[in-house]
Design an enzyme around this catalytic site. Sequence first.
Site, PDB file in Angstrom:
ATOM      1  N   HIS A  92       2.827   4.331  11.582  1.00 47.62           N
ATOM      2  CA  HIS A  92       1.954   5.243  11.268  1.00 47.62           C
ATOM      3  C   HIS A  92       1.048   5.923  12.083  1.00 47.62           C
ATOM      4  CE1 HIS A  92       0.560   7.398   7.323  1.00 47.62           C
ATOM      5  NE2 HIS A  92      -0.811   7.564   7.867  1.00 47.62           N
ATOM      6  N   ASP A 124      -3.957   6.825  -3.964  1.00 47.89           N
ATOM      7  CA  ASP A 124      -4.244   7.243  -2.727  1.00 47.89           C
ATOM      8  C   ASP A 124      -3.932   8.933  -2.445  1.00 47.89           C
ATOM      9  OD1 ASP A 124      -4.516   7.260   0.374  1.00 47.89           O
ATOM     10  OD2 ASP A 124      -2.251   7.586   0.604  1.00 47.89           O
ATOM     11  N   ARG A 178     -11.127  13.048  -0.185  1.00 44.46           N
ATOM     12  CA  ARG A 178     -11.872  12.790   0.921  1.00 44.46           C
ATOM     13  C   ARG A 178     -11.814  13.895   1.971  1.00 44.46           C
ATOM     14  NH1 ARG A 178      -8.027   8.595   3.417  1.00 44.46           N
ATOM     15  NH2 ARG A 178      -9.194   8.914   5.510  1.00 44.46           N
ATOM     16  N   SER A 206      -6.094   3.549   2.801  1.00 46.71           N
ATOM     17  CA  SER A 206      -5.052   4.700   2.517  1.00 46.71           C
ATOM     18  C   SER A 206      -3.848   4.408   3.239  1.00 46.71           C
ATOM     19  CB  SER A 206      -5.677   6.035   2.970  1.00 46.71           C
ATOM     20  OG  SER A 206      -4.618   7.099   3.071  1.00 46.71           O
ATOM     21  N   LYS A 254      -0.188   2.676   1.630  1.00 44.59           N
ATOM     22  CA  LYS A 254       1.103   3.409   1.623  1.00 44.59           C
ATOM     23  C   LYS A 254       2.104   2.462   2.055  1.00 44.59           C
ATOM     24  CE  LYS A 254      -0.083   7.484   3.459  1.00 44.59           C
ATOM     25  NZ  LYS A 254      -1.674   7.854   3.120  1.00 44.59           N
TER      26      LYS A 254
END
Length: 326
Positions: free
Chosen positions: A3, A82, A89, A104, A108
């Site tokens: 990520h 999320d 956000r 966040s 995930k």
Amino acid sequence: DKHSTGGVGDKITLILMPIIASLGIPVAKMSGRGLGFTGGTIDKLESIPGYNTNVNIEDFIQNVKNIGISLIGQTLNLAPADKKLYSLRDTISCTESIPLIASSIMSKKIASGANKIVIDVTCGSGAFMKDFESAKDLARVMTKIGELANKETICIITDMNQPVGHSVGNILEVIEAIDILKGKYLPEDIKNIITDLGSNMLILAGITNNIEEAKEKILENLSNGKGYEKFVQLVQNQGGDISYIENTDKFSKAKFILPIIADKTGIIDKLDALTIGKLSVYLGAGRMKKEDDIQKEVGFVFNKKVGDKVEKGEILGYIHANDENK
């Protein structure tokens, strides 16, 4: 799983994940949409006509079993909070909070079942973390969350002071990723990022325990076309029209494509990723408001990177816009 904490021109997932899958490591990845001035992998994938990012969990798992890779967006029954917090956000300018970024990303990763996680913590003007210390703090928090959830987590801090690669904007970045997977060219910064992240993924997956050997494997499956083949398979499997991958000229183009001409001779001193990110949102490549539609064609293509020489009158890059005034 891998990520990125986000940035400008960051098409790394589109290039690296098919290469990883082509090396026999299953890739089950959930990505997000653009946040603030940073682009989102899901918006980029949806620039490919027909590509479905909204896949239910059973199909997601089946995709990974069938072809070794699936890239989807957050689904309602996996990290649902999320999804809501993410849009909120973005619209209340609260994208740069370390606890919110860490929760966040890690929610995930943990929810989608990844056991080994490599995180690209971007640092610089075009990242949420502007300086090395805050990037280190974010990396520390995410590594700790991984540890508490028994997920082996490695964070790598990468430079985001200038855009990644040459293109910024959804379709433009997809085309650049395809060109790289086809072996047409490989920008030095992208080469460094995919080998740094990819080699750590191979080591976590137990493919090898040698960083240099791991980097060679990544570059080998880029140059022999196996990464590209896997990308085509991924797109086809999720309903995308692969004729666009085979011939990128088919992608829709911005109405206005204007060259940026150098008005003097010299060396590129700065290519500020934050400014570029904000300008690409202004052109329509990102969202000003939660419900905004994005314009997939708009953005920038730069011919130069920091440190490159420039002659007066040379083309530095191109602006792709749908609105002449903008």
